[in-house]
Scaffold this active site. Structure first.
Site, PDB file in Angstrom:
ATOM      1  N   ASP A 107      34.000  41.678  52.559  1.00 62.16           N
ATOM      2  CA  ASP A 107      33.579  43.152  51.999  1.00 62.16           C
ATOM      3  C   ASP A 107      32.195  43.322  52.144  1.00 62.16           C
ATOM      4  O   ASP A 107      31.672  44.288  51.856  1.00 62.16           O
ATOM      5  CB  ASP A 107      33.879  43.208  50.531  1.00 62.16           C
ATOM      6  CG  ASP A 107      35.489  43.382  50.578  1.00 62.16           C
ATOM      7  OD1 ASP A 107      36.191  44.024  51.705  1.00 62.16           O
ATOM      8  OD2 ASP A 107      36.270  42.814  49.776  1.00 62.16           O
ATOM      9  N   HIS A 144      39.573  43.287  44.528  1.00 58.61           N
ATOM     10  CA  HIS A 144      40.376  42.853  45.839  1.00 58.61           C
ATOM     11  C   HIS A 144      39.829  43.782  46.937  1.00 58.61           C
ATOM     12  O   HIS A 144      38.362  43.695  47.251  1.00 58.61           O
ATOM     13  CB  HIS A 144      41.674  42.965  45.508  1.00 58.61           C
ATOM     14  CG  HIS A 144      42.610  42.401  46.594  1.00 58.61           C
ATOM     15  ND1 HIS A 144      42.261  41.739  47.553  1.00 58.61           N
ATOM     16  CD2 HIS A 144      43.803  42.647  46.794  1.00 58.61           C
ATOM     17  CE1 HIS A 144      43.265  41.541  48.319  1.00 58.61           C
ATOM     18  NE2 HIS A 144      44.034  41.997  47.845  1.00 58.61           N
ATOM     19  N   HIS A 170      34.860  33.947  46.884  1.00 58.88           N
ATOM     20  CA  HIS A 170      36.142  34.074  47.253  1.00 58.88           C
ATOM     21  C   HIS A 170      36.875  33.048  46.531  1.00 58.88           C
ATOM     22  O   HIS A 170      36.568  31.987  46.608  1.00 58.88           O
ATOM     23  CB  HIS A 170      36.394  33.997  48.724  1.00 58.88           C
ATOM     24  CG  HIS A 170      37.590  34.554  49.211  1.00 58.88           C
ATOM     25  ND1 HIS A 170      38.693  33.832  49.204  1.00 58.88           N
ATOM     26  CD2 HIS A 170      37.871  35.899  49.745  1.00 58.88           C
ATOM     27  CE1 HIS A 170      39.561  34.762  49.896  1.00 58.88           C
ATOM     28  NE2 HIS A 170      39.289  35.727  50.139  1.00 58.88           N
TER      29      HIS A 170
HETATM   30  N1  ACO Z   1      28.365  36.732  41.650  1.00 64.49           N
HETATM   31  C1  ACO Z   1      28.109  35.858  40.680  1.00 64.49           C
HETATM   32  N2  ACO Z   1      28.966  35.054  40.219  1.00 64.49           N
HETATM   33  C2  ACO Z   1      30.109  34.956  40.945  1.00 64.49           C
HETATM   34  C3  ACO Z   1      30.648  35.565  41.749  1.00 64.49           C
HETATM   35  C4  ACO Z   1      29.918  36.533  42.309  1.00 64.49           C
HETATM   36  N3  ACO Z   1      30.409  37.580  43.069  1.00 64.49           N
HETATM   37  N4  ACO Z   1      32.004  35.372  42.238  1.00 64.49           N
HETATM   38  C5  ACO Z   1      32.038  34.173  41.424  1.00 64.49           C
HETATM   39  N5  ACO Z   1      31.229  34.043  40.632  1.00 64.49           N
HETATM   40  C6  ACO Z   1      30.887  32.763  39.634  1.00 64.49           C
HETATM   41  C7  ACO Z   1      31.646  33.103  38.169  1.00 64.49           C
HETATM   42  O1  ACO Z   1      31.001  33.596  37.398  1.00 64.49           O
HETATM   43  C8  ACO Z   1      32.069  31.379  38.127  1.00 64.49           C
HETATM   44  O2  ACO Z   1      30.856  30.849  37.411  1.00 64.49           O
HETATM   45  P1  ACO Z   1      30.757  29.971  36.244  1.00 64.49           P
HETATM   46  O3  ACO Z   1      31.806  28.852  36.913  1.00 64.49           O
HETATM   47  O4  ACO Z   1      29.636  29.577  35.997  1.00 64.49           O
HETATM   48  O5  ACO Z   1      31.876  30.440  35.396  1.00 64.49           O
HETATM   49  C9  ACO Z   1      32.262  30.758  39.459  1.00 64.49           C
HETATM   50  O6  ACO Z   1      31.387  31.567  40.158  1.00 64.49           O
HETATM   51  C10 ACO Z   1      33.623  30.859  39.761  1.00 64.49           C
HETATM   52  O7  ACO Z   1      34.117  32.177  40.034  1.00 64.49           O
HETATM   53  P2  ACO Z   1      35.510  32.630  39.237  1.00 64.49           P
HETATM   54  O8  ACO Z   1      35.508  33.990  38.968  1.00 64.49           O
HETATM   55  O9  ACO Z   1      36.283  31.617  38.432  1.00 64.49           O
HETATM   56  O10 ACO Z   1      36.279  32.351  40.780  1.00 64.49           O
HETATM   57  P3  ACO Z   1      37.547  33.259  41.265  1.00 64.49           P
HETATM   58  O11 ACO Z   1      38.239  32.587  42.438  1.00 64.49           O
HETATM   59  O12 ACO Z   1      38.468  33.519  40.226  1.00 64.49           O
HETATM   60  O13 ACO Z   1      36.953  34.632  41.806  1.00 64.49           O
HETATM   61  C11 ACO Z   1      36.223  36.518  43.206  1.00 64.49           C
HETATM   62  C12 ACO Z   1      37.084  35.258  43.285  1.00 64.49           C
HETATM   63  C13 ACO Z   1      37.325  37.305  42.285  1.00 64.49           C
HETATM   64  C14 ACO Z   1      36.568  37.059  44.557  1.00 64.49           C
HETATM   65  C15 ACO Z   1      35.049  36.563  42.825  1.00 64.49           C
HETATM   66  O14 ACO Z   1      34.196  35.490  43.372  1.00 64.49           O
HETATM   67  C16 ACO Z   1      34.463  37.863  42.574  1.00 64.49           C
HETATM   68  O15 ACO Z   1      34.452  38.590  41.494  1.00 64.49           O
HETATM   69  N6  ACO Z   1      33.553  38.164  43.659  1.00 64.49           N
HETATM   70  C17 ACO Z   1      33.261  39.565  43.699  1.00 64.49           C
HETATM   71  C18 ACO Z   1      34.232  40.689  43.771  1.00 64.49           C
HETATM   72  C19 ACO Z   1      34.308  40.596  45.413  1.00 64.49           C
HETATM   73  O16 ACO Z   1      33.685  40.607  46.300  1.00 64.49           O
HETATM   74  N7  ACO Z   1      35.657  40.514  45.794  1.00 64.49           N
HETATM   75  C20 ACO Z   1      36.226  40.653  47.223  1.00 64.49           C
HETATM   76  C21 ACO Z   1      36.812  39.141  47.608  1.00 64.49           C
HETATM   77  S1  ACO Z   1      37.681  39.065  49.117  1.00 64.49           S
HETATM   78  C22 ACO Z   1      38.811  40.389  49.055  1.00 64.49           C
HETATM   79  O17 ACO Z   1      39.594  40.386  48.143  1.00 64.49           O
HETATM   80  C23 ACO Z   1      39.168  40.869  50.352  1.00 64.49           C
END
Ligand code: ACO
Length: 430
Positions: A364, A268, A308
């Protein structure tokens, strides 16, 4: 004849039920009438992480994640970033309308005149080790702050509630800056009422021996824009924490401390810090393809600052922040990590892995680069996010308190543990 209902046939019993549809949703409690036998609990929905559950009706922030739209109270984030200030935006979030001149003057005066914190809080900060993470200090200080205002428990007294809201918005910059001064071992710098909200924050962060601190106008403005962009984001993890904890009718300081704790997590608000760590580790533009390869190989490496839960398009805040970054770099000089970030973004936006999963830069991805160029230590990045988000948390909390539909947040579970069994005396346990 179309009707705003959903017909559900339970194939266990052959019975059909009609459930009303309103605002694109059905009420989960309407499913409770779907039973196999009379003393059944009734059907529930299973939705870990609230992937498809609206937990409230809200009039504060609108997001269209597919189109990359973000609006506060109907105003596009791009217009607010260009034309508003953080304090005006906070007023908008909290009160529903932009303030007129007199209202803005009063709000600005009130916030400016509540930035002092009780001197006892300095002893609390002094109890932390010099290298304590600023978010740990912020969370603790926020919880402690509530103990100075026992009247804050009167959450349904509008005047009292507004007072706490003003205090919290005002004192965030002082608590955050004092946390920094404690970390670097410098004497605390007190608020200066001649300065703007972001200017005053910079004053408390960086003032040393000069009689009066003058913030750089470009940096002051950039910080104000970043504060606007981070002020609210509807039902995200920390806002959900604010609402859930606030639903117990605890005082707002305790609920804000809980929301700040949720924000601290690397998935987050902690992500901007992680982005800088990632860029530093990648070290050079030449290493970008190999890093992307590791992310795609699913070796537990994520491209931080990408992806996201809601945005399946470019996060509109990331677009604005990218522009602000260049304005800041004109004053501070370019952050050397920028080239790595740009190359990561370029490759990721073309790569099938990211395209298929609709992974775009989020808020971010670039904010950390700006903060770093402005000489904020990496550990402070999430605190910088928390400062403006307090107005969003409080707006959402207030909305929840005024919503007759809301009760104490209490999800159901599917129990998957052992069936009832008798206690086993120690001598009979293997
Ligand atoms: N890098 C690589 N792969 C990713 C990323 C990433 N940053 N984010 C998602 N994916 C992939 C997952 O591995 C998944 O792949 P799959 O379908 O092959 O299993 C798919 O994309 C869907 O991802 P989920 O984790 O199910 O998506 P979710 O909605 O739960 O997660 C999140 C959202 C937590 C923001 C995620 O994208 C992440 O971890 N990003 C990196 C951390 C980040 O930047 N967080 C800030 C968010 S903005 C904020 O809070 C202000």
């Amino acid at each position: 004849m179309p009707s705003n209902t959903l017909s559900i046939t339970d194939n266990r019993t052959g019975k059909t039920y009609e459930v009303p549809i309103a605002e694109g949703t059905i009420r989960a409690t309407d499913l409770r009438k779907i039973k196999v036998v009379d003393d059944d609990f009734g059907l529930m929905t299973y939705d870990p992480a609230f992937m498809n559950t609206a937990a409230c009706r809200s009039a504060i922030t609108f997001i269209d994640g597919d189109k990359g739209i973000l609006e506060y109270r109907g105003y596009p984030i791009e217009q607010l970033a260009e034309k508003s200030t953080y304090l005006e935006t906070a007023y908008l979030l909290l009160n529903g309308e932009l303030p007129n001149k007199a209202q803005l003057a009063q709000w600005t005066h009130d916030v400016t005149h509540h930035t002092f914190i009780n001197e006892n809080l300095k002893s609390l900060l002094d109890a932390f080790r010099y290298n304590a993470h600023p978010m740990g200090k912020l969370i603790s200080t926020l919880a402690a702050l509530g103990t100075f205002y026992p009247e804050a428990k009167s959450i349904f007294d509008v005047e009292c509630r507004n007072k706490q809201i003003t205090r919290l918005v005002a004192k965030m910059i002082t608590i955050a800056a004092f946390g920094y001064r404690h970390m670097v071992g410098q004497p605390y710098a007190y608020p200066d009422n001649d300065l703007s909200y972001p200017g005053n924050f910079l004053n408390m962060m960086y003032k040393t021996t000069e009689a009066k601190y003058t913030p750089n106008p470009a940096l002051e403005h950039a910080l104000d824009v970043l504060f606007i962009l981070h002020a609210d984001h509807e039902q995200n993890c920390s806002t959900n924490a604010m609402r859930a904890v606030g639903s117990s009718h605890v005082d707002p300081y305790s609920a804000v401390a809980a929301a700040a704790a949720a924000l601290y997590g690397p998935l987050h608000g902690g992500a901007n810090e992680e982005v800088i760590r990632m860029l530093t580790e990648i070290e050079s533009v030449n290493n970008v393809p190999a890093f992307i390869g590791k992310v795609k190989a699913g070796e537990g490496v994520r491209l931080m600052g990408f992806g996201h839960r809601v945005y399946k398009n470019y996060d509109p805040r990331a677009r604005i922040i990218k522009k602000v970054a260049y304005e800041v770099f004109e004053v501070t000089g370019k952050n050397p990590l920028l080239d790595i970030a740009l190359e990561l973004e370029r490759i990721a936006l073309e790569d099938e892995y990211f395209v298929k999963r609709k992974l775009y830069p989020n808020v971010d991805f670039y904010s950390g680069l700006i903060y770093q160029a402005m000489k904020f230590p990496m550990d402070m990045f999430t605190t910088l996010f928390a400062i403006p988000r307090v107005s969003g948390w409080l707006a959402q909390w207030q909305e929840m308190l005024q919503d007759a539909d809301q009760k104490i947040a209490r999800p159901r579970q599917i129990y998957i543990g052992k069936a009832r069994r008798d206690f086993v005396p120690m001598e009979r346990r293997s």
